[in-house]
Design a protein around this motif. Structure first.
Motif, short mmCIF file in Angstrom:
data_model
loop_
_atom_site.label_atom_id
_atom_site.label_comp_id
_atom_site.label_asym_id
_atom_site.label_seq_id
_atom_site.Cartn_x
_atom_site.Cartn_y
_atom_site.Cartn_z
N SER A 95 0.84 -1.19 0.00
CA SER A 95 0.00 0.00 0.00
C SER A 95 0.88 1.24 0.00
O SER A 95 1.76 1.39 0.85
CB SER A 95 -0.92 0.01 1.22
OG SER A 95 -1.93 -0.94 1.08
N LEU A 96 0.65 2.10 -0.97
CA LEU A 96 1.36 3.36 -1.07
C LEU A 96 0.52 4.45 -0.42
O LEU A 96 -0.54 4.81 -0.93
CB LEU A 96 1.61 3.72 -2.55
CG LEU A 96 2.19 2.63 -3.45
CD1 LEU A 96 2.29 3.13 -4.89
CD2 LEU A 96 3.54 2.18 -2.94
N MET A 97 0.95 4.99 0.71
CA MET A 97 0.23 6.06 1.38
C MET A 97 0.84 7.38 0.93
O MET A 97 2.06 7.61 1.08
CB MET A 97 0.30 5.88 2.89
CG MET A 97 -0.05 4.47 3.36
SD MET A 97 -1.54 3.76 2.60
CE MET A 97 -2.79 4.86 3.21
N LEU A 98 0.01 8.26 0.37
CA LEU A 98 0.49 9.42 -0.37
C LEU A 98 0.18 10.74 0.33
O LEU A 98 -0.69 10.81 1.20
CB LEU A 98 -0.14 9.43 -1.76
CG LEU A 98 -0.03 8.13 -2.57
CD1 LEU A 98 -0.76 8.28 -3.89
CD2 LEU A 98 1.41 7.75 -2.79
N SER A 99 0.87 11.77 -0.07
CA SER A 99 0.58 13.12 0.39
C SER A 99 -0.73 13.59 -0.22
O SER A 99 -1.22 13.03 -1.20
CB SER A 99 1.71 14.06 0.00
OG SER A 99 1.82 14.10 -1.42
#
Length: 693
Positions: free
Chosen positions: A107-111
């Motif tokens: 999972s890529l948690m982004l700004s």
């Protein structure tokens, strides 16, 4: 499974459970940062967003904050890193703040703000941005399933070893088994060449796709198994002629990773010439099954099929019609009422060595019964794990209860003599690394005395979901050593009790950040320092899902100690039939395929076969309002029995009210699940836990 009444454990975990049903990540909240922009960076990799939809996910987009889920391939791990920038499907550029790995996914948690799933979720892609130059003005190769037309491609060879395969190499002629990914289908085609691990070139004569795998059949003589797994197979652009003469194309090998016959459901066809999916005319007899890729590969002219009553027939002809196939066989008429839907049949290319008994019956006359048969079917006697939703440790007889003598007597009389007994770590050991609570220990020992009185076997199940007072094992608050200490102390007190059959290390670990294998190994070794004989039962990550097992639990047996058969280890999976795998069965009108239990069990069973390990289904259950779920349970238990894998039904015991999965309900009405369990409990054909051979 997650308990569903107010006195049960799972209500407090509902949100986490539904998230885990998608990929097993812990809920997080990230501060929203301003969206970043770049103008000079190039796309260095792209990945397709996973197709996850549930309460926490929508098309692979995290609902609570900005985040996307993608496959955790080696290419994606290399390209998508913390601090890197990515471009989403709608063109926004964001910065990766945190990455969470969970089995085969990341999972890529982004700004920035939460993403619009319809614009950025599945089937859209997300691009990793970097400063890598782009040769000749062409875009770089995507990390998703595609292959360059100008460069060689390599793939892992499947780790299959049985009568037909050696390390993924076909024993009878030249061929390899590899995953049937899109990239492999594009790269390995008839007429192209491949390069083997020893450098030789061969030409592809035929390709057979079966389910998730494909067999690549090559020119030349049969190959040495040393060229198989863990080596790779390379596609090649070379125009050089194959190093050996072309060999005739052979019959496609099975890609089922096992010589075990395929079990499948008959179609529920009635009318005309069909009775329960069995076809009878004056000229032909046969059966109708779904035309799945797996069935197409398994059912072919000359193969053998075995019916529920044990009779074996040979396939003569096959007709395809839409999504179904009619399989014509030799011999006389077949009684569709006796062996047709909802029963199953088995198919094998090599035939059946003997007629197996009907599951649920004792072995047929002439088949030897094991000297000491194992109990294949049992129950969870719940109650001692209740009350976590009102705070731990809770008040005995108010928030939780241990099953009493009457509970053991009732199920002993029903021949369900294998018991999984859930309990809470916080109650048995109120302080980490401290002494066990003497009162709680006395309750546990009294319960074991009840089991002893009725000759029942108990697996003690620490029902804590990889947490102690909500803190994860492996954290600073709950070190792995404390988990191992708890089991050492428990084993010291109960190892000599004759009712103890095994130690269930942990119920449904989830969101463990990859730390479960280390904790499991430490606890298992801790028990072994006290008790060298009884089973150590090791659950799997991702809520122990049998269907998802291979994607989340390969590291569980990385240490050779965990693969040593002398250590008496059983690996525990859980299995439910509903859409999200949770066992909540919220859709009362859902109809279940009769083979869904077999389909969901197979990844776990095949994993056990691959590593030569023993298995156990610690939880499975069907709701009383769903006849189709009860049929699916029947077929699943038959399949497990064929592999000598024991199971315990969820659930029995006091305080269940009218919970639809329970065998003990307040109303006292007959339970439709019970006769199925008793039928399969009568199977005494197994003398050891399988499928270790």
């Amino acid at each position: 499974m997650l308990v569903k009444t107010t006195v049960c454990t799972r209500n407090v975990l509902l949100s986490a459970a539904l998230l885990a049903a998608a990929i097993g990540l812990s809920p997080i909240q990230l501060a929203h940062a301003a969206t970043a922009t770049v103008t000079t960076q190039q796309v260095i990799a792209t990945a397709r967003v996973n197709d996850f939809t549930g309460p926490e996910w929508l098309k692979g987009s995290w609902r609570k904050s900005a985040g996307l889920s993608i496959p955790a391939t080696a290419a994606n791990k290399a390209a998508f890193r913390k601090g890197a920038q990515v471009r989403t499907g709608d063109g926004q550029v964001r910065t990766i703040k945190v990455i969470y790995y969970s089995g085969a996914h990341m999972s890529l948690m982004l700004s920035g703000a939460t993403l619009n799933a319809s614009k950025n979720g599945h089937p859209k892609t997300v691009a990793a941005l970097g400063t890598t130059s782009v040769a000749n003005g062409k875009p770089p190769v995507s990390s998703s399933d595609q292959v360059s037309s100008t460069s060689a491609h390599s793939t892992a060879i499947n780790n299959y070893t049985n009568n037909d395969w050696l390390n993924g190499v076909w024993r009878k002629s030249a061929g390899f088994s590899i995953p049937a990914s899109n990239v492999n289908r594009s790269a390995f085609k008839v007429g192209s060449s491949v390069k083997l691990a020893d450098g030789q070139l061969r030409k592809i004569n035929a390709v057979y796709v079966s389910g998730k795998n494909m067999s690549v059949m090559l020119s030349g003589a049969a190959l040495n198994g040393k060229l198989g797994h863990p080596n790779k197979l390379f596609s090649s652009n070379a125009t050089a002629a194959p190093s050996e003469p072309t060999a005739p194309v052979v019959t496609p090998p099975s890609n089922n990773a096992s010589s075990t016959p395929l079990t499948t459901a008959l179609n529920a066809f009635n009318g005309g010439d069909f009775v329960n999916g069995v076809y009878n005319t004056s000229k032909f007899v046969g059966v109708s099954v779904k035309a799945t890729a797996e069935n197409k590969a398994a059912f072919h002219k000359g193969a053998k099929i075995r019916f529920f009553d044990g009779q074996v027939r040979t396939i003569k002809l096959i007709y395809h019609s839409g999504g179904n196939m009619t399989v014509m066989v030799d011999g006389g008429p077949i009684n569709g009422k006796a062996v047709g839907y909802p029963r199953t049949l088995s198919v094998s290319s090599t035939g059946f060595s003997s007629t197996s008994p009907g599951v649920g019956d004792t072995p047929a006359a002439g088949n030897a019964v094991p000297e000491i048969p194992i109990n294949l079917v049992g129950i969870n006697l719940a109650g001692a794990e209740f009350g976590a939703d009102v705070g731990l440790p809770g008040v005995y007889l108010k928030q939780y209860i241990y099953p009493g003598e009457a509970d053991f007597k009732r199920y002993a009389e029903r021949n369900l003599k294998l018991v999984r007994l859930p309990f809470r770590w916080e109650r048995i050991q109120p302080r980490l690394n401290g002494e066990l609570n003497s009162v709680e220990l006395r309750r546990m020992l009294t319960t074991l005395d009840h089991a002893k009185k009725y000759n029942m076997q108990v697996i003690l199940d620490m029902h804590n979901y990889y947490r102690y007072h909500g803190k994860m094992i492996g954290s600073n608050e709950v070190p792995v050593s404390a988990f191992a200490d708890a089991w050492r102390r428990i084993a010291q007190k109960v190892a000599s009790h004759p009712a103890v059959y095994g130690y269930g290390l942990m119920n449904e670990p989830h969101t463990t950040n990859g730390k479960w294998p280390t904790a499991a190994l430490a606890a298992a070794k801790s028990i072994r320092s006290i008790d060298a004989e009884k089973w150590v039962v090791i659950a799997g990550d991702r809520w122990s899902s049998a269907f998802h097992w291979p994607s989340y639990n390969t590291q569980l047996v990385k240490d050779p100690w965990m693969r040593d058969p002398n250590n008496n280890l059983m690996f525990e999976a859980h299995l439910y039939f509903d859409k999200d795998y949770s066992g909540y069965y919220t859709n009362r009108y859902e109809k279940y395929d009769p083979m869904i239990g077999v389909v969901r069990a197979k990844p776990f069973v095949e994993w056990l076969n691959r590593y030569r390990l023993r298995g156990f289904i610690g939880e499975h259950g069907a709701p009383d309002f769903s006849p189709s779920a009860v049929v699916a349970m029947d077929n699943m238990l038959k399949y497990l029995g064929q592999h000598c894998i024991p199971s315990t039904y969820w659930a029995a015991g006091p305080w269940w009210g009218d919970y639809p999965l329970s065998l003990d309900v307040k109303s006292g009405k007959p339970r439709p699940q019970l006769p199925i369990l008793q039928k399969h409990a009568a199977n005494k054909s197994c003398g050891a836990v399988g499928p270790l051979r």
